[in-house]
Design a protein around this motif. Structure first.
Motif, PDB file in Angstrom:
ATOM      1  N   SER A   1       0.807  -1.226   0.000  1.00 37.16           N
ATOM      2  CA  SER A   1       0.000   0.000   0.000  1.00 37.16           C
ATOM      3  C   SER A   1       0.841   1.278   0.000  1.00 37.16           C
ATOM      4  O   SER A   1       0.301   2.362  -0.229  1.00 37.16           O
ATOM      5  CB  SER A   1      -0.969   0.003   1.178  1.00 37.16           C
ATOM      6  N   ILE A   2       2.154   1.176   0.186  1.00 30.21           N
ATOM      7  CA  ILE A   2       2.962   2.404   0.092  1.00 30.21           C
ATOM      8  C   ILE A   2       2.952   2.957  -1.333  1.00 30.21           C
ATOM      9  O   ILE A   2       3.182   4.148  -1.532  1.00 30.21           O
ATOM     10  CB  ILE A   2       4.414   2.244   0.617  1.00 30.21           C
ATOM     11  N   ALA A   3       2.648   2.110  -2.317  1.00 28.64           N
ATOM     12  CA  ALA A   3       2.523   2.597  -3.694  1.00 28.64           C
ATOM     13  C   ALA A   3       1.338   3.542  -3.837  1.00 28.64           C
ATOM     14  O   ALA A   3       1.276   4.324  -4.786  1.00 28.64           O
ATOM     15  CB  ALA A   3       2.364   1.425  -4.661  1.00 28.64           C
ATOM     16  N   LEU A   4       0.421   3.492  -2.890  1.00 27.82           N
ATOM     17  CA  LEU A   4      -0.764   4.349  -2.912  1.00 27.82           C
ATOM     18  C   LEU A   4      -0.608   5.544  -1.985  1.00 27.82           C
ATOM     19  O   LEU A   4      -1.531   6.331  -1.828  1.00 27.82           O
ATOM     20  CB  LEU A   4      -1.994   3.537  -2.495  1.00 27.82           C
ATOM     21  N   GLY A   5       0.546   5.653  -1.335  1.00 30.23           N
ATOM     22  CA  GLY A   5       0.767   6.763  -0.418  1.00 30.23           C
ATOM     23  C   GLY A   5       0.218   6.509   0.969  1.00 30.23           C
ATOM     24  O   GLY A   5      -0.182   7.437   1.659  1.00 30.23           O
ATOM     25  N   ALA A   6       0.190   5.249   1.375  1.00 26.41           N
ATOM     26  CA  ALA A   6      -0.418   4.880   2.665  1.00 26.41           C
ATOM     27  C   ALA A   6       0.532   5.080   3.835  1.00 26.41           C
ATOM     28  O   ALA A   6       0.729   4.198   4.660  1.00 26.41           O
ATOM     29  CB  ALA A   6      -0.899   3.439   2.606  1.00 26.41           C
ATOM     30  N   CYS A   7       1.133   6.250   3.913  1.00 30.48           N
ATOM     31  CA  CYS A   7       1.969   6.608   5.057  1.00 30.48           C
ATOM     32  C   CYS A   7       1.985   8.130   5.150  1.00 30.48           C
ATOM     33  O   CYS A   7       1.744   8.825   4.171  1.00 30.48           O
ATOM     34  CB  CYS A   7       3.385   6.043   4.926  1.00 30.48           C
TER      35      CYS A   7
END
Length: 190
Positions: free
Chosen positions: A45-51
């Motif tokens: 999900s970091i590819a979606l900006g989940a941080c």
């Protein structure tokens, strides 16, 4: 290129798991781009900006692309002189090369699509930015944050519109998406 331009995030999610890379490799790369990876989970999900990233981190990281893969730590004070123009302090840029020039160039080509025919298209039509420019819109869950980070060959700029209190948010995607709330500020500034 089309998926990035139109914010079709399922393509990014697919590529981070099936496209010959891994969340751990992405985390390592962005660490070299000035992002505090202690708050970045090595999950797809970091590819979606989940941080949570600061605008400072985003602008510093994205500047690697127009800077041919070189990260330069952003700084605010260039130098301080006394009343007689004697140098008291001068910032020395801190740099490293987290990516190749080829990868940076390929990313610039991808991000130009956002402005040429994607979610950032109004930068050309409404705001008249008729010079080389690239960028990316972003919107968080529940329309709490809208952002646009972009660059020309000479200037990198980021805009965040939102509230630190997550209970405050835009009332709809139409008003709260990055292309509606943050990108106009970028367009007027640039």
């Amino acid at each position: 290129k089309e998926a990035l331009a139109r914010s079709l995030n399922n393509v990014s999610a697919y590529l981070i798991t099936k496209g010959g890379t891994s969340p751990q490799a992405v985390k390592q790369l962005i660490g070299g781009m000035g992002i505090d990876t202690s708050k970045v989970p090595a999950v797809p999900s970091i590819a979606l900006g989940a941080c949570e990233l600061t605008l400072y981190e985003q602008v510093g990281a994205i500047n690697c692309f127009p800077n041919q893969g070189e990260y330069v730590k952003p700084y605010f004070i260039v130098k301080i002189c006394d009343k007689n123009d004697h140098l008291i302090y001068e910032e020395k840029p801190r740099m490293n090369d987290p990516m190749s020039q080829l990868l940076a160039f390929q990313t610039v080509c991808l991000m130009r699509g956002v402005v040429e025919h994607g979610t950032g298209y109004r930068l050309k039509t409404t705001y008249g930015l008729n010079f080389p420019i690239a960028g990316k819109t972003g919107t968080t869950n529940n329309h709490s944050d809208a952002w646009f980070v972009g660059y020309s060959p000479m200037l990198t700029c980021g805009v965040w519109v939102g509230c630190d209190d997550r209970s405050a948010h835009f009332n709809s995607m139409a008003n709260g998406q990055g292309s509606r709330a943050a990108m106009p500020v970028f367009g007027l500034f640039m």
